[in-house]
Design an enzyme around this catalytic site. Structure first.
Site, PDB file in Angstrom:
ATOM      1  N   HIS A  22       0.840  -1.211   0.000  1.00  7.82           N
ATOM      2  CA  HIS A  22       0.000   0.000   0.000  1.00  7.82           C
ATOM      3  C   HIS A  22       0.872   1.258   0.000  1.00  7.82           C
ATOM      4  O   HIS A  22       0.599   2.209  -0.736  1.00  7.82           O
ATOM      5  CB  HIS A  22      -0.904   0.046   1.242  1.00  7.82           C
ATOM      6  CG  HIS A  22      -1.904  -1.068   1.351  1.00  7.82           C
ATOM      7  ND1 HIS A  22      -2.108  -1.755   2.526  1.00  7.82           N
ATOM      8  CD2 HIS A  22      -2.765  -1.606   0.445  1.00  7.82           C
ATOM      9  CE1 HIS A  22      -3.071  -2.662   2.348  1.00  7.82           C
ATOM     10  NE2 HIS A  22      -3.478  -2.596   1.093  1.00  7.82           N
ATOM     11  N   LYS A  46     -16.958  -7.324   9.499  1.00  4.96           N
ATOM     12  CA  LYS A  46     -17.581  -7.220  10.826  1.00  4.96           C
ATOM     13  C   LYS A  46     -16.511  -7.143  11.909  1.00  4.96           C
ATOM     14  O   LYS A  46     -16.654  -6.423  12.877  1.00  4.96           O
ATOM     15  CB  LYS A  46     -18.496  -8.428  11.066  1.00  4.96           C
ATOM     16  CG  LYS A  46     -19.713  -8.430  10.164  1.00  4.96           C
ATOM     17  CD  LYS A  46     -20.971  -8.029  10.937  1.00  4.96           C
ATOM     18  CE  LYS A  46     -22.082  -7.485  10.045  1.00  4.96           C
ATOM     19  NZ  LYS A  46     -22.447  -8.338   8.912  1.00  4.96           N
ATOM     20  N   ARG A  95      -1.404  -6.447  -8.243  1.00  4.01           N
ATOM     21  CA  ARG A  95      -0.286  -7.283  -7.811  1.00  4.01           C
ATOM     22  C   ARG A  95      -0.024  -8.410  -8.785  1.00  4.01           C
ATOM     23  O   ARG A  95       1.106  -8.808  -8.999  1.00  4.01           O
ATOM     24  CB  ARG A  95      -0.610  -7.926  -6.447  1.00  4.01           C
ATOM     25  CG  ARG A  95      -0.531  -6.974  -5.322  1.00  4.01           C
ATOM     26  CD  ARG A  95      -1.228  -7.520  -4.106  1.00  4.01           C
ATOM     27  NE  ARG A  95      -2.667  -7.453  -4.259  1.00  4.01           N
ATOM     28  CZ  ARG A  95      -3.521  -7.527  -3.263  1.00  4.01           C
ATOM     29  NH1 ARG A  95      -3.087  -7.738  -2.042  1.00  4.01           N
ATOM     30  NH2 ARG A  95      -4.791  -7.423  -3.483  1.00  4.01           N
ATOM     31  N   SER A 133      -2.928  -7.657   3.190  1.00 10.83           N
ATOM     32  CA  SER A 133      -3.192  -7.488   4.624  1.00 10.83           C
ATOM     33  C   SER A 133      -3.578  -8.827   5.260  1.00 10.83           C
ATOM     34  O   SER A 133      -3.130  -9.166   6.355  1.00 10.83           O
ATOM     35  CB  SER A 133      -4.326  -6.489   4.855  1.00 10.83           C
ATOM     36  OG  SER A 133      -3.974  -5.220   4.373  1.00 10.83           O
TER      37      SER A 133
HETATM   38  N1  LIG Z   1       1.095  -5.494  -2.162  1.00 17.80           N
HETATM   39  C1  LIG Z   1       0.343  -4.689  -2.904  1.00 17.80           C
HETATM   40  N2  LIG Z   1       0.834  -4.100  -4.002  1.00 17.80           N
HETATM   41  C2  LIG Z   1       0.058  -3.323  -4.774  1.00 17.80           C
HETATM   42  N3  LIG Z   1      -1.221  -3.041  -4.539  1.00 17.80           N
HETATM   43  C3  LIG Z   1      -1.753  -3.589  -3.457  1.00 17.80           C
HETATM   44  C4  LIG Z   1      -1.022  -4.439  -2.575  1.00 17.80           C
HETATM   45  N4  LIG Z   1      -1.836  -4.832  -1.574  1.00 17.80           N
HETATM   46  C5  LIG Z   1      -3.023  -4.270  -1.837  1.00 17.80           C
HETATM   47  N5  LIG Z   1      -2.999  -3.534  -2.944  1.00 17.80           N
HETATM   48  C6  LIG Z   1      -4.075  -2.778  -3.555  1.00 17.80           C
HETATM   49  O1  LIG Z   1      -4.536  -1.853  -2.613  1.00 17.80           O
HETATM   50  C7  LIG Z   1      -5.939  -1.629  -2.769  1.00 17.80           C
HETATM   51  C8  LIG Z   1      -6.622  -1.825  -1.441  1.00 17.80           C
HETATM   52  O2  LIG Z   1      -6.613  -3.178  -1.159  1.00 17.80           O
HETATM   53  P1  LIG Z   1      -7.031  -3.868   0.191  1.00 17.80           P
HETATM   54  O3  LIG Z   1      -7.387  -2.901   1.229  1.00 17.80           O
HETATM   55  O4  LIG Z   1      -8.006  -4.949  -0.149  1.00 17.80           O
HETATM   56  O5  LIG Z   1      -5.637  -4.518   0.590  1.00 17.80           O
HETATM   57  P2  LIG Z   1      -5.265  -6.020   0.708  1.00 17.80           P
HETATM   58  O6  LIG Z   1      -3.836  -6.043   1.116  1.00 17.80           O
HETATM   59  O7  LIG Z   1      -5.660  -6.752  -0.533  1.00 17.80           O
HETATM   60  O8  LIG Z   1      -6.142  -6.454   1.936  1.00 17.80           O
HETATM   61  P3  LIG Z   1      -6.986  -7.819   2.144  1.00 17.80           P
HETATM   62  O9  LIG Z   1      -5.987  -8.922   2.241  1.00 17.80           O
HETATM   63  O10 LIG Z   1      -7.723  -7.553   3.436  1.00 17.80           O
HETATM   64  O11 LIG Z   1      -7.901  -7.916   0.952  1.00 17.80           O
HETATM   65  C9  LIG Z   1      -6.355  -2.578  -3.885  1.00 17.80           C
HETATM   66  O12 LIG Z   1      -6.316  -1.864  -5.110  1.00 17.80           O
HETATM   67  C10 LIG Z   1      -5.277  -3.625  -3.875  1.00 17.80           C
HETATM   68  O13 LIG Z   1      -5.128  -4.226  -5.138  1.00 17.80           O
HETATM   69 MG   LIG Z   2      -7.729  -7.169  -1.041  1.00 14.85          MG
END
Ligand SMILES: Nc1ncnc2c1ncn2[C@@H]1O[C@H](COP(=O)(O)OP(=O)(O)OP(=O)(O)O)[C@@H](O)[C@H]1O
Ligand SMILES: [Mg+2]
Length: 169
Positions: A22, A46, A95, A133
């Site tokens: 992020h 939730k 990703r 995450s």
């Molecule tokens: N490692 C990463 N590199 C690039 N973009 C990312 C990465 N992790 C998440 N994103 C992007 O950030 C945005 C927000 O994603 P999100 O909050 O779902 O994060 P996540 O890491 O995928 O969390 P979760 O595992 O809870 O789904 C999305 O566009 C997702 O593709």
């Molecule tokens: Mg996600």
């Protein structure tokens, strides 16, 4: 020089918690847009690990000093929120190919709902492409090493939560 209204981008997500992936996307976005609003989607899960306020505090802490990075929460339709903020761009991170189908669908739906808003996809540094995450929480809970995969403050907060949980057992 032509002047244009400030180009505001929204980077939506749950950020539970913020990862280095992020951070990479936010830094890239902050370089090409006048401002980027990291928008935490409220009340989706939730039982998130971090409260909305904790997630806001973490992101603000990591980006203190970056004047064009803002952090907020939102609920409801993303395009409604974007219009409210006068944003013309939605930033999403890609990703892997596996992200593509869902993201493609969402981008076209958002375009259908709000034709004036463009979705921009950004690729993180390849060393962050396997981070999510959910996986961070899983690996941390099982005792795995996550240093470098999240900002140091996130690692601290994860440890604090683990301690609090152990203490209450
Ligand atoms: N490692 C990463 N590199 C690039 N973009 C990312 C990465 N992790 C998440 N994103 C992007 O950030 C945005 C927000 O994603 P999100 O909050 O779902 O994060 P996540 O890491 O995928 O969390 P979760 O595992 O809870 O789904 C999305 O566009 C997702 O593709
Ligand atoms: Mg996600």
């Amino acid at each position: 020089m032509t002047s244009h209204p400030p180009r505001i981008a929204i980077y939506p997500g749950s950020f539970d918690p913020l990862t280095s992936g992020h951070v990479d996307i936010i830094e890239r976005g902050a370089k090409i847009f006048d401002s980027i609003i990291v928008a935490i989607l409220a009340n989706v899960e939730k039982t998130p690990l971090f409260t909305e306020n904790e997630r806001i505090a973490i992101i603000r802490d990591v980006f203190k000093g970056h004047e064009n990075v803002q952090v907020e929460t939102f609920s409801g339709l993303l395009v409604d929120y974007a219009q409210l903020k006068n944003a013309s761009v939605l930033v999403r991170g890609l990703r892997a190919v596996s992200d593509f189908e869902y993201e493609f669908q969402m981008a076209l739906m958002n375009r259908h709902l709000a034709p004036g808003i463009e979705t921009v996809f950004m690729m993180p540094d390849e060393k962050y492409t396997y981070i999510s995450s959910r996986l961070i929480k899983e690996v941390f809970t099982l005792g795995g090493e996550i240093t470098g995969l999240v900002p140091p403050v996130v690692e601290e907060k994860l440890r604090a939560k683990q301690k609090a949980k152990k203490g209450s057992r």
